[in-house]
Design a protein around this motif. Structure first.
Motif, PDB file in Angstrom:
ATOM      1  N   MET A  10       9.973  70.987  -1.398  1.00  0.00           N
ATOM      2  CA  MET A  10      11.906  69.981  -1.527  1.00  0.00           C
ATOM      3  C   MET A  10      11.749  69.425  -3.108  1.00  0.00           C
ATOM      4  O   MET A  10      11.399  68.411  -2.687  1.00  0.00           O
ATOM      5  CB  MET A  10      12.075  69.250  -0.342  1.00  0.00           C
ATOM      6  CG  MET A  10      12.857  68.877  -0.119  1.00  0.00           C
ATOM      7  SD  MET A  10      12.846  67.293   0.879  1.00  0.00           S
ATOM      8  CE  MET A  10      11.737  66.395   0.445  1.00  0.00           C
ATOM      9  N   SER A  11      12.271  70.057  -3.760  1.00  0.00           N
ATOM     10  CA  SER A  11      12.669  69.142  -4.456  1.00  0.00           C
ATOM     11  C   SER A  11      14.419  68.514  -4.786  1.00  0.00           C
ATOM     12  O   SER A  11      15.162  69.659  -4.617  1.00  0.00           O
ATOM     13  CB  SER A  11      12.730  70.439  -6.356  1.00  0.00           C
ATOM     14  OG  SER A  11      13.418  71.172  -6.119  1.00  0.00           O
ATOM     15  N   HIS A  12      14.513  67.587  -4.939  1.00  0.00           N
ATOM     16  CA  HIS A  12      15.784  67.135  -4.970  1.00  0.00           C
ATOM     17  C   HIS A  12      15.666  66.063  -6.393  1.00  0.00           C
ATOM     18  O   HIS A  12      15.039  65.543  -6.654  1.00  0.00           O
ATOM     19  CB  HIS A  12      15.732  65.714  -3.763  1.00  0.00           C
ATOM     20  CG  HIS A  12      16.413  66.721  -2.561  1.00  0.00           C
ATOM     21  ND1 HIS A  12      16.733  66.980  -2.048  1.00  0.00           N
ATOM     22  CD2 HIS A  12      15.031  66.143  -1.628  1.00  0.00           C
ATOM     23  CE1 HIS A  12      16.608  67.767  -1.336  1.00  0.00           C
ATOM     24  NE2 HIS A  12      15.618  67.035  -0.972  1.00  0.00           N
ATOM     25  N   ALA A  13      17.243  66.225  -7.097  1.00  0.00           N
ATOM     26  CA  ALA A  13      17.596  65.617  -8.100  1.00  0.00           C
ATOM     27  C   ALA A  13      17.284  64.189  -7.920  1.00  0.00           C
ATOM     28  O   ALA A  13      17.378  63.664  -7.191  1.00  0.00           O
ATOM     29  CB  ALA A  13      18.528  65.942  -8.523  1.00  0.00           C
TER      30      ALA A  13
ATOM     31  N   HIS B 135       6.783  67.414   3.177  1.00  0.00           N
ATOM     32  CA  HIS B 135       6.940  66.061   3.109  1.00  0.00           C
ATOM     33  C   HIS B 135       6.732  65.551   4.103  1.00  0.00           C
ATOM     34  O   HIS B 135       6.389  66.391   5.346  1.00  0.00           O
ATOM     35  CB  HIS B 135       8.826  66.051   2.681  1.00  0.00           C
ATOM     36  CG  HIS B 135       9.330  66.140   3.913  1.00  0.00           C
ATOM     37  ND1 HIS B 135       9.928  67.334   4.154  1.00  0.00           N
ATOM     38  CD2 HIS B 135       9.982  65.385   4.276  1.00  0.00           C
ATOM     39  CE1 HIS B 135      10.605  67.203   4.616  1.00  0.00           C
ATOM     40  NE2 HIS B 135      10.565  66.040   5.045  1.00  0.00           N
ATOM     41  N   ALA B 136       6.249  64.003   4.121  1.00  0.00           N
ATOM     42  CA  ALA B 136       5.679  63.614   5.372  1.00  0.00           C
ATOM     43  C   ALA B 136       5.967  62.209   6.262  1.00  0.00           C
ATOM     44  O   ALA B 136       7.076  61.498   4.857  1.00  0.00           O
ATOM     45  CB  ALA B 136       4.299  63.070   5.615  1.00  0.00           C
ATOM     46  N   ASP B 137       6.601  61.814   6.966  1.00  0.00           N
ATOM     47  CA  ASP B 137       7.158  61.111   7.686  1.00  0.00           C
ATOM     48  C   ASP B 137       6.583  60.397   8.989  1.00  0.00           C
ATOM     49  O   ASP B 137       5.369  61.023   8.933  1.00  0.00           O
ATOM     50  CB  ASP B 137       7.976  59.674   7.551  1.00  0.00           C
ATOM     51  CG  ASP B 137       9.025  61.274   8.956  1.00  0.00           C
ATOM     52  OD1 ASP B 137       8.578  61.701   9.242  1.00  0.00           O
ATOM     53  OD2 ASP B 137      10.169  60.983   8.427  1.00  0.00           O
TER      54      ASP B 137
ATOM     55  N   PRO C 122      -4.957  59.272   2.055  1.00  0.00           N
ATOM     56  CA  PRO C 122      -6.685  60.578   2.113  1.00  0.00           C
ATOM     57  C   PRO C 122      -6.326  62.143   2.481  1.00  0.00           C
ATOM     58  O   PRO C 122      -6.671  62.857   1.576  1.00  0.00           O
ATOM     59  CB  PRO C 122      -7.279  59.931   2.269  1.00  0.00           C
ATOM     60  CG  PRO C 122      -7.701  58.593   2.559  1.00  0.00           C
ATOM     61  CD  PRO C 122      -6.102  58.726   3.212  1.00  0.00           C
ATOM     62  N   VAL C 123      -5.862  61.887   3.912  1.00  0.00           N
ATOM     63  CA  VAL C 123      -6.112  62.999   3.646  1.00  0.00           C
ATOM     64  C   VAL C 123      -4.484  64.291   3.644  1.00  0.00           C
ATOM     65  O   VAL C 123      -4.874  65.282   3.380  1.00  0.00           O
ATOM     66  CB  VAL C 123      -5.549  63.608   6.143  1.00  0.00           C
ATOM     67  CG1 VAL C 123      -5.014  64.075   6.670  1.00  0.00           C
ATOM     68  CG2 VAL C 123      -6.507  63.236   6.232  1.00  0.00           C
ATOM     69  N   LEU C 124      -3.022  62.901   3.611  1.00  0.00           N
ATOM     70  CA  LEU C 124      -2.523  63.762   2.962  1.00  0.00           C
ATOM     71  C   LEU C 124      -2.735  63.956   1.566  1.00  0.00           C
ATOM     72  O   LEU C 124      -2.068  65.696   1.156  1.00  0.00           O
ATOM     73  CB  LEU C 124      -1.094  63.162   2.894  1.00  0.00           C
ATOM     74  CG  LEU C 124      -0.369  62.451   4.319  1.00  0.00           C
ATOM     75  CD1 LEU C 124       0.833  61.156   4.234  1.00  0.00           C
ATOM     76  CD2 LEU C 124      -0.212  64.068   5.024  1.00  0.00           C
ATOM     77  N   THR C 125      -3.178  63.482   1.199  1.00  0.00           N
ATOM     78  CA  THR C 125      -3.605  63.720  -0.514  1.00  0.00           C
ATOM     79  C   THR C 125      -4.533  65.473  -0.809  1.00  0.00           C
ATOM     80  O   THR C 125      -4.017  66.307  -1.304  1.00  0.00           O
ATOM     81  CB  THR C 125      -4.065  62.333  -1.352  1.00  0.00           C
ATOM     82  OG1 THR C 125      -3.405  61.447  -1.066  1.00  0.00           O
ATOM     83  CG2 THR C 125      -4.642  63.312  -2.913  1.00  0.00           C
TER      84      THR C 125
ATOM     85  N   LEU D 117      -4.983  67.201   1.987  1.00  0.00           N
ATOM     86  CA  LEU D 117      -3.822  69.095   2.391  1.00  0.00           C
ATOM     87  C   LEU D 117      -2.828  68.761   1.090  1.00  0.00           C
ATOM     88  O   LEU D 117      -2.233  69.979   1.820  1.00  0.00           O
ATOM     89  CB  LEU D 117      -3.245  68.816   3.489  1.00  0.00           C
ATOM     90  CG  LEU D 117      -4.299  68.337   4.434  1.00  0.00           C
ATOM     91  CD1 LEU D 117      -4.560  68.137   6.113  1.00  0.00           C
ATOM     92  CD2 LEU D 117      -5.836  69.677   4.271  1.00  0.00           C
ATOM     93  N   GLY D 118      -2.402  68.368   0.522  1.00  0.00           N
ATOM     94  CA  GLY D 118      -1.353  68.740  -0.920  1.00  0.00           C
ATOM     95  C   GLY D 118      -0.073  68.010  -0.287  1.00  0.00           C
ATOM     96  O   GLY D 118       1.028  68.600  -0.664  1.00  0.00           O
ATOM     97  N   ILE D 119       0.199  67.488   0.317  1.00  0.00           N
ATOM     98  CA  ILE D 119       1.556  67.015   1.196  1.00  0.00           C
ATOM     99  C   ILE D 119       1.859  65.051  -0.212  1.00  0.00           C
ATOM    100  O   ILE D 119       1.143  64.779   0.068  1.00  0.00           O
ATOM    101  CB  ILE D 119       1.552  66.426   1.914  1.00  0.00           C
ATOM    102  CG1 ILE D 119       1.556  67.897   2.997  1.00  0.00           C
ATOM    103  CG2 ILE D 119       2.824  65.810   2.964  1.00  0.00           C
ATOM    104  CD1 ILE D 119       0.912  67.371   4.642  1.00  0.00           C
ATOM    105  N   ARG D 120       2.548  65.576  -1.136  1.00  0.00           N
ATOM    106  CA  ARG D 120       2.723  64.952  -2.391  1.00  0.00           C
ATOM    107  C   ARG D 120       3.493  63.414  -1.797  1.00  0.00           C
ATOM    108  O   ARG D 120       4.312  62.726  -2.555  1.00  0.00           O
ATOM    109  CB  ARG D 120       2.964  65.261  -3.238  1.00  0.00           C
ATOM    110  CG  ARG D 120       1.526  65.877  -3.965  1.00  0.00           C
ATOM    111  CD  ARG D 120       1.571  66.706  -4.780  1.00  0.00           C
ATOM    112  NE  ARG D 120       2.306  66.420  -6.267  1.00  0.00           N
ATOM    113  CZ  ARG D 120       3.059  66.964  -7.013  1.00  0.00           C
ATOM    114  NH1 ARG D 120       3.155  68.246  -7.226  1.00  0.00           N
ATOM    115  NH2 ARG D 120       3.636  66.237  -7.992  1.00  0.00           N
ATOM    116  N   ASN D 121       4.624  63.580  -0.786  1.00  0.00           N
ATOM    117  CA  ASN D 121       5.851  63.119  -1.125  1.00  0.00           C
ATOM    118  C   ASN D 121       5.567  62.435   0.913  1.00  0.00           C
ATOM    119  O   ASN D 121       5.532  62.836   1.194  1.00  0.00           O
ATOM    120  CB  ASN D 121       6.545  63.799  -1.136  1.00  0.00           C
ATOM    121  CG  ASN D 121       7.249  64.480  -1.799  1.00  0.00           C
ATOM    122  OD1 ASN D 121       7.336  63.911  -3.302  1.00  0.00           O
ATOM    123  ND2 ASN D 121       7.829  65.979  -1.802  1.00  0.00           N
TER     124      ASN D 121
END
Length: 162
Positions: free
Chosen positions: A1-4, A127-129, A146-149, A151-155
């Motif tokens: 998901m890349s958004h400008a 992404h996550a929320d 730390p879990v998100l990081t 597992l590579g969820i950066r947003n």
């Protein structure tokens, strides 16, 4: 998901909650009314939501809607934690302000289980929320970040809209 930069992103939470919500979200994605959605890995409509996202080729716009406040945890041990779950093993809507190290560890393990369940089902998770914005509670955020990081969820959605 890349958004400008500056682009408005419209995300629909609760994908996987139920068949009705799944169909409504798919309708909105099909019509271009929303940009993306976040899925709940521990709710009854999860499997159907995964099938719909994969068959409709929407996997590149599905994130995780971390859920620590409704339904049953994926991890059976967490169901017996009285700080986080009620006597029937369902998540409590509200947690104590102070979470023990053990509570935070269980939250981290549950978040990992939810993410891995989505990935095993074929969703990459962009992404996550979180359900009911629980990730904005400082001790919960400290447990899940730390879990998100790892597992590579950066947003991760910020706490304020607009």
């Amino acid at each position: 998901m890349s958004h400008a930069s500056g682009m408005i992103i419209v995300n629909a939470d609760d994908f996987g909650y139920s068949k009705v919500i799944n169909r409504a979200i798919m309708n909105c994605l099909d019509r271009g009314l929303i940009s993306c959605t976040t899925i709940m890995a521990n709710m009854p409509g999860f499997e159907e939501a995964c099938e719909l996202a994969i068959s409709s080729r929407y996997t590149d716009c599905v994130g995780i809607h971390l859920n620590l406040t409704e339904g049953r945890p994926l991890l059976p041990d967490l169901q017996h934690n009285s700080s986080l779950c009620d006597a029937s093993g369902q998540f409590r809507r509200f947690r104590p302000r102070m979470l023990s190290k053990s509570d935070r560890g269980m939250i981290a393990a549950e978040v990992e289980a939810q993410i891995l369940r989505c990935r095993r089902a074929g969703l990459q998770l962009t992404h996550a929320d979180s359900h009911q914005h629980v990730h904005n509670e400082p001790l919960v955020l400290m447990a899940i970040q730390p879990v998100l990081t790892r597992l590579g969820i950066r947003n991760l959605r910020i706490s304020r809209n607009m």
